[in-house]
Design an enzyme around this catalytic site. Structure first.
Site, PDB file in Angstrom:
ATOM      1  N   LYS A 136     -32.780 110.026  60.706  1.00 25.50           N
ATOM      2  CA  LYS A 136     -33.236 110.097  59.286  1.00 25.50           C
ATOM      3  C   LYS A 136     -32.816 111.366  58.515  1.00 25.50           C
ATOM      4  CE  LYS A 136     -35.625 107.407  56.510  1.00 25.50           C
ATOM      5  NZ  LYS A 136     -35.809 105.742  56.797  1.00 25.50           N
TER       6      LYS A 136
HETATM    7  P1  NAD Z   1     -36.934 102.378  46.563  1.00 27.10           P
HETATM    8  O1  NAD Z   1     -36.734 103.552  46.052  1.00 27.10           O
HETATM    9  O2  NAD Z   1     -35.900 101.538  46.373  1.00 27.10           O
HETATM   10  O3  NAD Z   1     -38.465 101.803  45.912  1.00 27.10           O
HETATM   11  C1  NAD Z   1     -39.756 102.662  45.954  1.00 27.10           C
HETATM   12  C2  NAD Z   1     -40.676 101.783  45.164  1.00 27.10           C
HETATM   13  O4  NAD Z   1     -41.873 102.495  45.292  1.00 27.10           O
HETATM   14  C3  NAD Z   1     -40.190 101.922  43.656  1.00 27.10           C
HETATM   15  O5  NAD Z   1     -40.806 101.172  42.881  1.00 27.10           O
HETATM   16  C4  NAD Z   1     -41.044 103.273  43.341  1.00 27.10           C
HETATM   17  O6  NAD Z   1     -41.444 103.249  41.795  1.00 27.10           O
HETATM   18  C5  NAD Z   1     -42.343 103.017  43.874  1.00 27.10           C
HETATM   19  N1  NAD Z   1     -43.241 104.118  44.547  1.00 27.10           N
HETATM   20  C6  NAD Z   1     -42.715 105.176  45.001  1.00 27.10           C
HETATM   21  N2  NAD Z   1     -43.867 106.359  45.160  1.00 27.10           N
HETATM   22  C7  NAD Z   1     -44.939 105.495  44.672  1.00 27.10           C
HETATM   23  C8  NAD Z   1     -46.410 105.904  44.660  1.00 27.10           C
HETATM   24  N3  NAD Z   1     -46.817 107.034  45.043  1.00 27.10           N
HETATM   25  N4  NAD Z   1     -47.128 104.766  44.384  1.00 27.10           N
HETATM   26  C9  NAD Z   1     -46.654 103.716  44.045  1.00 27.10           C
HETATM   27  N5  NAD Z   1     -45.429 103.239  44.020  1.00 27.10           N
HETATM   28  C10 NAD Z   1     -44.676 104.358  44.181  1.00 27.10           C
HETATM   29  O7  NAD Z   1     -37.342 102.611  48.118  1.00 27.10           O
HETATM   30  P2  NAD Z   1     -37.322 101.359  49.155  1.00 27.10           P
HETATM   31  O8  NAD Z   1     -35.915 101.409  49.644  1.00 27.10           O
HETATM   32  O9  NAD Z   1     -37.586 100.032  48.531  1.00 27.10           O
HETATM   33  O10 NAD Z   1     -38.296 101.794  50.272  1.00 27.10           O
HETATM   34  C11 NAD Z   1     -39.796 101.681  50.198  1.00 27.10           C
HETATM   35  C12 NAD Z   1     -40.137 101.831  51.463  1.00 27.10           C
HETATM   36  O11 NAD Z   1     -39.673 101.155  52.397  1.00 27.10           O
HETATM   37  C13 NAD Z   1     -40.277 103.427  52.168  1.00 27.10           C
HETATM   38  O12 NAD Z   1     -41.329 103.556  52.945  1.00 27.10           O
HETATM   39  C14 NAD Z   1     -38.672 103.000  52.965  1.00 27.10           C
HETATM   40  O13 NAD Z   1     -38.804 104.115  53.861  1.00 27.10           O
HETATM   41  C15 NAD Z   1     -39.117 101.556  53.631  1.00 27.10           C
HETATM   42  N6  NAD Z   1     -37.899 101.136  54.246  1.00 27.10           N
HETATM   43  C16 NAD Z   1     -36.734 100.843  53.400  1.00 27.10           C
HETATM   44  C17 NAD Z   1     -35.598 100.191  53.698  1.00 27.10           C
HETATM   45  C18 NAD Z   1     -34.781  99.793  53.022  1.00 27.10           C
HETATM   46  O14 NAD Z   1     -33.765  98.882  53.411  1.00 27.10           O
HETATM   47  N7  NAD Z   1     -34.428 100.294  51.675  1.00 27.10           N
HETATM   48  C19 NAD Z   1     -35.788  99.610  55.093  1.00 27.10           C
HETATM   49  C20 NAD Z   1     -36.976 100.019  55.919  1.00 27.10           C
HETATM   50  C21 NAD Z   1     -37.974 100.577  55.491  1.00 27.10           C
END
Ligand code: NAD
Length: 420
Positions: free
Chosen positions: A108
């Site tokens: 990561k």
């Molecule tokens: P992103 O940046 O695209 O979206 C994050 C969302 O969460 C946004 O809408 C943001 O405004 C919101 N957010 C952030 N902090 C917040 C808070 N404190 N309270 C409420 N909302 C909040 O990120 P993503 O890629 O969607 O990732 C989200 C989660 O999923 C993370 O934990 C990431 O590690 C995990 N994840 C992502 C992927 C991927 O392919 N993108 C894969 C596996 C896991």
């Protein structure tokens, strides 16, 4: 190695690993090696801002375990990103890849920055300098980054271009999550959300619940995971009554019009101000009386302090570590079915694997092929975790860890320790 324990996420991952090790009677020598990351790099990332001044940001790349293959894991741009959290996320990636049986280790990376405060040019400079600083430990056979919070296909395109400039030739497979026009895979952008919804379908089937117009859903986080998950749930006929982001949540008991919410966010970036719904807080969203709750934003948001307010029957961890270890115990005791993060959000890394395979072969698949293969891997992984859960009578999080660690144990024993 005390610094590793600074974040609650690392503490939780470490404790879940050690308790899973006890439950499964893991060889203590294997546990000893899985407790700590193999390699951690901290870099400074100086960036010339648009006003001509230079600002330095802290960046990280951590590789936890690479027994099964090259490191794999996202890059996060977030103000709270630090070495301990990055190490925890790298550890989760090791277990996620092992759990779903893809040939990767766990890694990561991230930069401690709020990307919303930088212009596009500043973000490009930050990405290119960060890529340069960590280029010596990444590569298609070493460690392959992907998008995470605060990064996207454009970030991956800049990263790939920078790495290729340093090498002198195009190296597409150094990252995944690229736009399709430069070697990305069809279906990668929606894959994590799609995988979350496949897992919700499997869980509903197991619980004898029919997913349809009577099913209500709340989604915390409306980004790259939460938004496509909402689309797929609506396509299944479910009612997404609430979604939220950093600016707060929106609620409509009749079900939100997700198409119009998507259009609003595309135009306004955040949910705040969306007219056809009531405003609610993120805390209120967790406590809604819904059938399915999808925490898909960030870690550590459901804790021992608010877990008792959660009423959902199915909790699908779209984010990494959204429920603390104590919260998992509380909701499990209350009878909720938890789909653990390393299973629930594995769709992203599975289709990243497909992207890497397609890129290395320069032979690209159609969307149907991608989704069919994604479904098959998640179905098998879900069934395996449920079987392990029944065998050990533990919670689903532990069952997922045990499934992953068993695969790692076999591989680590076969390879042995160098030098012996
Ligand atoms: P992103 O940046 O695209 O979206 C994050 C969302 O969460 C946004 O809408 C943001 O405004 C919101 N957010 C952030 N902090 C917040 C808070 N404190 N309270 C409420 N909302 C909040 O990120 P993503 O890629 O969607 O990732 C989200 C989660 O999923 C993370 O934990 C990431 O590690 C995990 N994840 C992502 C992927 C991927 O392919 N993108 C894969 C596996 C896991």
């Amino acid at each position: 190695m005390n610094f590793l324990f600074e974040s609650p996420l690392f503490q939780d991952a470490f404790e879940t690993l050690t308790s899973a090790a006890t439950t499964m009677n893991l060889d203590p020598n294997i546990l000893e090696r899985l407790k700590y990351p193999k390699r951690a790099l901290t870099v400074s990332v100086p960036v010339r801002l648009d006003d001509g001044t230079i600002k330095t940001f802290l960046g990280f790349r951590v590789q936890h375990n690479m027994t099964i293959g090259p490191g794999k894991g996202g890059i996060r741009f977030h103000p709270k990103c630090d070495l301990s959290e990055t190490a925890a996320l790298a550890m989760l990636m090791t277990f996620k890849c092992a759990l779903v049986g893809i040939p990767y280790g766990g890694a990561k990376g991230g930069v401690q920055v709020d990307p919303n405060e930088l212009s596009r040019q500043e973000l490009q400079a930050l990405t290119r300098r960060y890529a340069t600083e960590i280029n010596m430990i990444v590569g298609p056979n070493i460690d392959i980054p992907a998008p995470d919070i605060g990064t996207d296909g454009q970030t991956m395109a800049w990263f790939m271009d920078t790495y290729s400039q340093l090498k002198g030739y195009t190296v597409q497979s150094v990252v995944t999550g690229k736009p399709v026009s430069i070697g990305g895979s069809l279906g990668r952008a929606e894959s994590t959300g799609k995988g979350v919804v496949f897992c919700i379908q499997f869980a509903a089937e197991k619980l004898g619940m029919k997913l349809g117009s009577n099913t209500t859903v709340a989604i915390h986080g409306f980004g790259k995971v939460g938004q496509p998950a909402a689309d797929d749930l609506v396509a299944l006929g479910a009612k997404v009554v609430a979604v939220s982001d950093v600016t707060g949540g929106i609620y409509n008991a009749k079900g939100l019009n997700i198409k119009s919410v998507n259009e609003w966010v595309q135009k306004n970036k955040f949910l705040k101000g969306y007219p056809e719904a009531e405003s609610i807080s993120n805390e209120q969203l967790f406590a809604l009386d819904v059938d399915v709750l999808v925490p898909a934003a960030i870690d550590g948001v459901i804790t021992k302090d608010n877990a008792h307010t959660v009423k959902a029957r199915i909790i699908a961890e779209g984010a990494n570590g959204p429920l603390t270890k104590e919260a998992i115990q509380i909701v499990t005791k209350k009878g909720a079915f938890l789909i653990p993060d390393i299973l629930c959000n594995a769709g992203g890394v599975i289709v990243s694997y497909f992207e890497w395979v397609q890129g290395l072969q320069s032979f690209f698949w159609d969307l149907e092929e991608v989704n069919k293969r994604l479904y098959r891997i998640l179905r098998q992984s879900f069934d395996k975790v449920c079987a392990v859960q029944e065998q050990y009578r533990c919670d689903m999080k532990q069952a997922a860890f045990i499934t992953a660690v068993k695969r790692l144990e076999t591989a680590m024993k076969l390879r042995g320790l160098f030098p012996s």
